[in-house]
Design a protein around this motif. Structure first.
Motif, PDB file in Angstrom:
ATOM      1  N   ALA A 145       0.834  -1.210   0.000  1.00  0.00           N
ATOM      2  CA  ALA A 145       0.000   0.000   0.000  1.00  0.00           C
ATOM      3  C   ALA A 145       0.866   1.257   0.000  1.00  0.00           C
ATOM      4  N   ASN A 146       1.952   1.240   0.777  1.00  0.00           N
ATOM      5  CA  ASN A 146       2.854   2.396   0.805  1.00  0.00           C
ATOM      6  C   ASN A 146       3.509   2.616  -0.549  1.00  0.00           C
ATOM      7  N   ALA A 147       3.957   1.544  -1.186  1.00  0.00           N
ATOM      8  CA  ALA A 147       4.594   1.671  -2.502  1.00  0.00           C
ATOM      9  C   ALA A 147       3.603   2.193  -3.539  1.00  0.00           C
ATOM     10  N   PHE A 148       2.351   1.702  -3.504  1.00  0.00           N
ATOM     11  CA  PHE A 148       1.338   2.205  -4.431  1.00  0.00           C
ATOM     12  C   PHE A 148       1.017   3.671  -4.162  1.00  0.00           C
ATOM     13  N   ALA A 149       0.979   4.072  -2.898  1.00  0.00           N
ATOM     14  CA  ALA A 149       0.707   5.473  -2.557  1.00  0.00           C
ATOM     15  C   ALA A 149       1.842   6.366  -3.049  1.00  0.00           C
ATOM     16  N   PHE A 150       3.070   5.916  -2.859  1.00  0.00           N
ATOM     17  CA  PHE A 150       4.219   6.680  -3.331  1.00  0.00           C
ATOM     18  C   PHE A 150       4.201   6.759  -4.856  1.00  0.00           C
ATOM     19  N   TYR A 151       3.817   5.669  -5.510  1.00  0.00           N
ATOM     20  CA  TYR A 151       3.682   5.651  -6.961  1.00  0.00           C
ATOM     21  C   TYR A 151       2.663   6.707  -7.404  1.00  0.00           C
ATOM     22  N   GLN A 152       1.522   6.746  -6.727  1.00  0.00           N
ATOM     23  CA  GLN A 152       0.485   7.722  -7.077  1.00  0.00           C
ATOM     24  C   GLN A 152       0.983   9.149  -6.898  1.00  0.00           C
ATOM     25  N   ALA A 153       1.717   9.394  -5.815  1.00  0.00           N
ATOM     26  CA  ALA A 153       2.256  10.730  -5.586  1.00  0.00           C
ATOM     27  C   ALA A 153       3.227  11.109  -6.698  1.00  0.00           C
ATOM     28  N   LYS A 154       4.082  10.177  -7.081  1.00  0.00           N
ATOM     29  CA  LYS A 154       5.019  10.439  -8.190  1.00  0.00           C
ATOM     30  C   LYS A 154       4.260  10.690  -9.495  1.00  0.00           C
ATOM     31  N   ASN A 155       3.196   9.927  -9.715  1.00  0.00           N
ATOM     32  CA  ASN A 155       2.406  10.087 -10.933  1.00  0.00           C
ATOM     33  C   ASN A 155       1.763  11.474 -10.985  1.00  0.00           C
ATOM     34  N   ILE A 156       1.256  11.935  -9.844  1.00  0.00           N
ATOM     35  CA  ILE A 156       0.635  13.273  -9.787  1.00  0.00           C
ATOM     36  C   ILE A 156       1.681  14.339 -10.078  1.00  0.00           C
TER      37      ILE A 156
ATOM     38  N   PRO B 120      16.539   4.414 -11.294  1.00  0.00           N
ATOM     39  CA  PRO B 120      17.161   3.199 -10.765  1.00  0.00           C
ATOM     40  C   PRO B 120      18.185   3.451  -9.649  1.00  0.00           C
ATOM     41  N   GLU B 121      18.795   4.639  -9.643  1.00  0.00           N
ATOM     42  CA  GLU B 121      19.814   4.939  -8.630  1.00  0.00           C
ATOM     43  C   GLU B 121      19.209   4.914  -7.219  1.00  0.00           C
ATOM     44  N   THR B 122      18.015   5.460  -7.074  1.00  0.00           N
ATOM     45  CA  THR B 122      17.377   5.541  -5.757  1.00  0.00           C
ATOM     46  C   THR B 122      16.270   4.497  -5.589  1.00  0.00           C
ATOM     47  N   GLY B 123      15.785   3.966  -6.706  1.00  0.00           N
ATOM     48  CA  GLY B 123      14.675   3.009  -6.642  1.00  0.00           C
ATOM     49  C   GLY B 123      13.343   3.683  -6.384  1.00  0.00           C
ATOM     50  N   ASP B 124      13.287   5.008  -6.584  1.00  0.00           N
ATOM     51  CA  ASP B 124      12.070   5.758  -6.275  1.00  0.00           C
ATOM     52  C   ASP B 124      11.299   6.222  -7.506  1.00  0.00           C
ATOM     53  N   GLY B 125      11.659   5.735  -8.687  1.00  0.00           N
ATOM     54  CA  GLY B 125      10.877   6.076  -9.872  1.00  0.00           C
ATOM     55  C   GLY B 125       9.600   5.246  -9.911  1.00  0.00           C
ATOM     56  N   LYS B 126       8.660   5.681 -10.763  1.00  0.00           N
ATOM     57  CA  LYS B 126       7.389   4.953 -10.854  1.00  0.00           C
ATOM     58  C   LYS B 126       7.605   3.494 -11.241  1.00  0.00           C
ATOM     59  N   LYS B 127       8.501   3.254 -12.169  1.00  0.00           N
ATOM     60  CA  LYS B 127       8.771   1.894 -12.626  1.00  0.00           C
ATOM     61  C   LYS B 127       9.260   1.029 -11.457  1.00  0.00           C
TER      62      LYS B 127
ATOM     63  N   ALA C 296       5.947  -2.669  -5.268  1.00  0.00           N
ATOM     64  CA  ALA C 296       4.567  -2.926  -4.836  1.00  0.00           C
ATOM     65  C   ALA C 296       4.122  -4.320  -5.267  1.00  0.00           C
ATOM     66  N   LYS C 297       4.439  -4.697  -6.492  1.00  0.00           N
ATOM     67  CA  LYS C 297       4.058  -6.031  -6.993  1.00  0.00           C
ATOM     68  C   LYS C 297       4.766  -7.133  -6.204  1.00  0.00           C
ATOM     69  N   GLU C 298       6.031  -6.908  -5.852  1.00  0.00           N
ATOM     70  CA  GLU C 298       6.766  -7.911  -5.058  1.00  0.00           C
ATOM     71  C   GLU C 298       6.139  -8.056  -3.675  1.00  0.00           C
ATOM     72  N   HIS C 299       5.786  -6.938  -3.051  1.00  0.00           N
ATOM     73  CA  HIS C 299       5.129  -7.006  -1.740  1.00  0.00           C
ATOM     74  C   HIS C 299       3.765  -7.692  -1.845  1.00  0.00           C
ATOM     75  N   GLU C 300       3.044  -7.442  -2.923  1.00  0.00           N
ATOM     76  CA  GLU C 300       1.769  -8.137  -3.130  1.00  0.00           C
ATOM     77  C   GLU C 300       1.990  -9.642  -3.259  1.00  0.00           C
ATOM     78  N   HIS C 301       3.031 -10.012  -3.988  1.00  0.00           N
ATOM     79  CA  HIS C 301       3.344 -11.435  -4.161  1.00  0.00           C
ATOM     80  C   HIS C 301       3.661 -12.077  -2.811  1.00  0.00           C
ATOM     81  N   GLU C 302       4.482 -11.406  -2.010  1.00  0.00           N
ATOM     82  CA  GLU C 302       4.839 -11.928  -0.681  1.00  0.00           C
ATOM     83  C   GLU C 302       3.606 -12.014   0.216  1.00  0.00           C
ATOM     84  N   ARG C 303       2.748 -11.007   0.142  1.00  0.00           N
ATOM     85  CA  ARG C 303       1.508 -11.019   0.929  1.00  0.00           C
ATOM     86  C   ARG C 303       0.616 -12.181   0.510  1.00  0.00           C
ATOM     87  N   ASP C 304       0.462 -12.369  -0.794  1.00  0.00           N
ATOM     88  CA  ASP C 304      -0.387 -13.448  -1.297  1.00  0.00           C
ATOM     89  C   ASP C 304       0.169 -14.814  -0.908  1.00  0.00           C
TER      90      ASP C 304
END
Length: 191
Positions: free
Chosen positions: A55-66, A113-120, A126-134
């Motif tokens: 959820a945090n990664a998706f929220a950060f993604y949304q903030a970056k997208n905005i 890629p240097e910081t890992g904070d881009g949308k990609k 987020a997908k990895e955390h979803e996989h681990e959660r599932d």
């Protein structure tokens, strides 16, 4: 203090093999129950942790997208101004510099890629955390099944000891085997 009469003391030389087998079964089932309980607790914690991290990664993604969208709108506005030819050379140079800065930020928000904070990168996290959660969510029910089967098996073993019904011993053995298999499956997810 009065002492117990000698007739009530257990005899040390007369071990009942049935009771010994039952005691070993209860001990084994209790040990596996503790492991299943630990595995179930860990799976539940992993589910919660990875759900929050996703959820945090998706929220950060949304903030970056905005922010990226804001820069895209600003860049489009500058491009419109530059296309009108009503801008002085000094203003044109300033607008072109600003446009380059905005386009650089747009690219940086897309992938960093240097910081890992881009949308990609954020989407991948987020997908990895979803996989681990599932994965943890798939494990958890198996530990629940194991706990129930093992607890029932322990109770039935106690009933077999108290009643002395030797054929009843095999029911908790079967339930115990199912409980052990459920515990193992909780860890490895064969099924």
């Amino acid at each position: 203090m009065s002492e117990m009469p000698e007739t009530e003391l257990p005899e040390h030389g007369n071990n009942d093999p049935f009771r010994t087998r039952c005691a070993m079964l209860v001990s084994t089932l209790a040990m596996v129950l503790a492991i299943a309980s630990l595995g179930g607790n860990n799976a539940a914690k992993e589910t919660m942790v990875h759900n929050v991290l996703a959820a945090n990664a998706f929220a950060f993604y949304q903030a970056k997208n905005i922010r990226q969208t804001d820069y895209k709108i600003a860049a489009d506005d500058i491009q419109v101004q530059l296309a009108q030819d009503k801008v002085s050379p000094a203003a044109k140079e300033l607008l072109e510099k600003k446009l380059a800065d905005y386009q650089k930020n747009i690219s940086r928000y897309e992938s960093e890629p240097e910081t890992g904070d881009g949308k990609k990168e954020l989407m991948a996290k987020a997908k990895e955390h979803e996989h681990e959660r599932d994965h943890a969510m798939q494990q958890d029910p198996w530990f629940d099944y194991a706990e129930a089967l093992l607890q029932i098996a322990i109770v039935l073993t106690s009933v077999a000891i108290l009643t002395g019904v030797r054929t009843l011993f095999w029911v908790p053995c079967g339930l115990g085997i199912l409980g052990i298999l459920s515990t193992i499956n909780g860890f490895v997810l064969w099924i």
